[in-house]
Design a protein around this motif. Sequence first.
Motif, PDB file in Angstrom:
ATOM      1  N   ARG A  63       8.263  -5.018   8.817  1.00  0.00           N
ATOM      2  CA  ARG A  63       8.055  -3.594   9.134  1.00  0.00           C
ATOM      3  C   ARG A  63       8.867  -3.222  10.368  1.00  0.00           C
ATOM      4  N   ARG A  64       8.855  -4.099  11.330  1.00  0.00           N
ATOM      5  CA  ARG A  64       9.598  -3.853  12.569  1.00  0.00           C
ATOM      6  C   ARG A  64      11.097  -3.705  12.273  1.00  0.00           C
ATOM      7  N   ASN A  65      11.643  -4.576  11.462  1.00  0.00           N
ATOM      8  CA  ASN A  65      13.064  -4.521  11.110  1.00  0.00           C
ATOM      9  C   ASN A  65      13.412  -3.265  10.321  1.00  0.00           C
ATOM     10  N   ALA A  66      12.497  -2.784   9.510  1.00  0.00           N
ATOM     11  CA  ALA A  66      12.786  -1.656   8.618  1.00  0.00           C
ATOM     12  C   ALA A  66      12.725  -0.307   9.320  1.00  0.00           C
ATOM     13  N   VAL A  67      11.830  -0.140  10.298  1.00  0.00           N
ATOM     14  CA  VAL A  67      11.586   1.208  10.813  1.00  0.00           C
ATOM     15  C   VAL A  67      11.598   1.329  12.328  1.00  0.00           C
ATOM     16  N   ASP A  68      11.998   0.327  13.049  1.00  0.00           N
ATOM     17  CA  ASP A  68      11.833   0.361  14.503  1.00  0.00           C
ATOM     18  C   ASP A  68      12.723   1.371  15.204  1.00  0.00           C
ATOM     19  N   THR A  69      13.737   1.914  14.562  1.00  0.00           N
ATOM     20  CA  THR A  69      14.604   2.899  15.211  1.00  0.00           C
ATOM     21  C   THR A  69      14.158   4.326  14.934  1.00  0.00           C
ATOM     22  N   LEU A  70      13.119   4.510  14.140  1.00  0.00           N
ATOM     23  CA  LEU A  70      12.694   5.848  13.736  1.00  0.00           C
ATOM     24  C   LEU A  70      11.465   6.315  14.518  1.00  0.00           C
ATOM     25  N   ALA A  71      11.409   7.621  14.780  1.00  0.00           N
ATOM     26  CA  ALA A  71      10.176   8.236  15.267  1.00  0.00           C
ATOM     27  C   ALA A  71       9.342   8.499  14.022  1.00  0.00           C
ATOM     28  N   LYS A  72       8.081   8.043  14.045  1.00  0.00           N
ATOM     29  CA  LYS A  72       7.261   8.092  12.833  1.00  0.00           C
ATOM     30  C   LYS A  72       5.920   8.743  13.097  1.00  0.00           C
ATOM     31  N   HIS A  73       5.370   9.312  12.022  1.00  0.00           N
ATOM     32  CA  HIS A  73       4.008   9.845  12.049  1.00  0.00           C
ATOM     33  C   HIS A  73       3.356   9.486  10.718  1.00  0.00           C
ATOM     34  N   HIS A  74       2.397   8.569  10.767  1.00  0.00           N
ATOM     35  CA  HIS A  74       1.645   8.160   9.579  1.00  0.00           C
ATOM     36  C   HIS A  74       0.295   8.874   9.566  1.00  0.00           C
ATOM     37  N   SER A  75      -0.079   9.384   8.420  1.00  0.00           N
ATOM     38  CA  SER A  75      -1.424   9.941   8.286  1.00  0.00           C
ATOM     39  C   SER A  75      -1.977   9.539   6.929  1.00  0.00           C
ATOM     40  N   PHE A  76      -3.314   9.461   6.859  1.00  0.00           N
ATOM     41  CA  PHE A  76      -3.946   9.155   5.582  1.00  0.00           C
ATOM     42  C   PHE A  76      -5.169  10.035   5.397  1.00  0.00           C
ATOM     43  N   SER A  77      -5.548  10.226   4.140  1.00  0.00           N
ATOM     44  CA  SER A  77      -6.684  11.080   3.816  1.00  0.00           C
ATOM     45  C   SER A  77      -7.366  10.565   2.557  1.00  0.00           C
ATOM     46  N   ASN A  78      -8.525  11.146   2.273  1.00  0.00           N
ATOM     47  CA  ASN A  78      -9.285  10.857   1.054  1.00  0.00           C
ATOM     48  C   ASN A  78      -9.602   9.371   0.899  1.00  0.00           C
ATOM     49  N   LEU A  79     -10.044   8.750   1.988  1.00  0.00           N
ATOM     50  CA  LEU A  79     -10.374   7.324   1.942  1.00  0.00           C
ATOM     51  C   LEU A  79     -11.628   7.098   1.104  1.00  0.00           C
TER      52      LEU A  79
END
Length: 159
Positions: A63-79
């Motif tokens: 995960r670190r190798n794939a996305v470490d240069t990006l600003a990210k926002h993760h959200s989840f719903s309907n758990l």
Amino acid sequence: METLDTLDHIAINDVLCRFFLAFDERDWASMQSCLSTAVFIDYASSGREQPSTMSSTEFVQRRRNAVDTLAKHHSFSNLLLTKQEDGVGGRCNYLILRFDRDFKGEGEDFYHSCGAYEFRFGKAEGAWKITSITQRALRSWGNRQLHGGSRKPKAQDKV
């Protein structure tokens, strides 16, 4: 169907909040603390990794190798959580917004995705941990070259 204890439901929701926030904050130690020692991963629906079991250390490094240069926002719903004989199953919808912080290329400066995750949770050392992650990608849009796990190989990279 046996219902899940309210405190377990809250604890599992907390694990998912910490897991997704760890991506956004690049808190790789926190991410690893959310995972069992070995975790089953299936990201095949997004055209990425084929189903396999790997160590939590390897998962975090990928995960670190794939996305470490990006600003990210993760959200989840309907758990939705269901108690099962060998742990707890969970399903939630997700939206991941990704932006290139230092974009200097051509095209769009983002790569977003949405869909659903299916999780499995088990107890280890008295705490709930993620034992399995299956991504059910619905759609991604933007510049896929920004995301290391989704890049299409360049012509010279193909053999």
